[in-house]
Design an enzyme around this catalytic site. Structure first.
Site, short mmCIF file in Angstrom:
data_model
loop_
_atom_site.label_atom_id
_atom_site.label_comp_id
_atom_site.label_asym_id
_atom_site.label_seq_id
_atom_site.Cartn_x
_atom_site.Cartn_y
_atom_site.Cartn_z
N CYS A 241 46.13 41.06 45.19
CA CYS A 241 45.05 41.98 45.58
C CYS A 241 45.44 42.87 46.67
O CYS A 241 46.13 43.29 47.26
CB CYS A 241 43.81 41.24 46.00
SG CYS A 241 44.03 40.02 47.29
N GLN B 207 35.90 39.99 40.72
CA GLN B 207 36.49 41.29 40.97
C GLN B 207 35.39 42.30 41.28
O GLN B 207 34.38 42.35 40.59
CB GLN B 207 37.29 41.76 39.76
CG GLN B 207 38.43 40.84 39.39
CD GLN B 207 39.50 40.80 40.47
OE1 GLN B 207 39.73 41.76 41.19
NE2 GLN B 207 40.14 39.65 40.60
N ASP C 264 47.22 34.36 40.26
CA ASP C 264 46.36 35.33 40.94
C ASP C 264 45.88 34.67 42.23
O ASP C 264 44.70 34.34 42.36
CB ASP C 264 45.20 35.72 40.02
CG ASP C 264 44.31 36.80 40.61
OD1 ASP C 264 44.68 37.40 41.64
OD2 ASP C 264 43.23 37.04 40.05
#
Length: 163
Positions: free
Chosen positions: A163, A29, A127
Site C-alpha cells: 500500500c 480498500q 498483501d
C-alpha cells in the site's frame, strides 16, 4: 510479460462481480477503482490452474478473484472478525466447484506457514500491512532450505501487494 487483452478504450475487461461482506472492524480498500486496476495488473502473474497461497488475505478480496480459474486457493488473515465475512463471500460469490477448492484459515501469516498453508503452492500472494512482511515470513520466502523444509519447494511466483 504479455498483458491480458483489454476492453474498449484501454479499460480492463469486465470481471465477475463478487459479493464482499465487511463488519466495521474489517479493513477494506478505500479506492475501489485503483483496486480494480491492481487486480487487472495481477492477471498475468496468476496463471490458470495455479495453486495459490494468500497471506494477509483479509476477506479474500484478491485471492477470490482467481478462485474460479485456480486449482486451489488457501488464504488467511489474523483478524478474528474475518472468518464469517470470508465464508459468506465464498458461499455467495463462487460456483460450487470453486467453493470446494477454497480454504480460509483464521491465522496470522507466520502460523499459517508453520501449519502448511503454503504446502505445494506455486503462487503466493502477500498483501501485508504497512510494516511489511514479518521476519519469519521473509525467512520462509528467501531461504531455499527453509522453503524445502516447509513444502514451499513448488513456489514459482510471489505477488507482493504494497500500500
Amino acid at each position: 510479460k504479455k498483458r491480458p487483452p483489454e476492453g474498449k478504450g484501454g479499460t480492463p475487461p469486465p470481471r465477475r462481480t463478487l459479493p464482499y461482506y465487511f463488519t466495521p472492524m474489517v479493513f477494506r480498500q478505500g479506492n475501489l477503482d485503483a483496486f480494480e486496476g491492481l487486480l487487472h495488473s495481477m492477471d498475468p502473474w496468476v496463471p490458470p490452474k495455479s495453486r495459490i497461497c494468500e497471506l494477509y488475505g483479509g476477506i479474500g478480496t484478491i485471492g477470490l478473484h482467481f478462485a474460479e480459474r485456480c486449482e486451489w486457493l488457501r488464504f488467511s488473515d489474523a483478524s478474528p472478525f474475518l472468518s464469517k465475512c470470508a465464508s459468506k463471500g465464498v458461499k455467495e460469490g463462487l460456483s460450487s466447484s470453486a467453493q470446494s477448492r477454497v480454504t480460509f484459515f483464521s491465522s496470522d501469516a507466520e502460523t499459517a506457514l508453520d501449519n502448511g498453508q503454503g504446502k505445494d503452492a506455486d503462487v503466493m500472494i502477500v498483501d501485508p500491512p504497512r510494516k511489511g512482511l514479518g521476519g519469519h515470513v521473509l525467512g520462509y520466502l528467501t531461504n531455499r532450505s527453509a522453503r524445502q523444509e516447509n513444502s514451499l519447494r513448488d513456489l514459482r511466483r510471489l505477488v507482493y501487494v504494497s500500500c
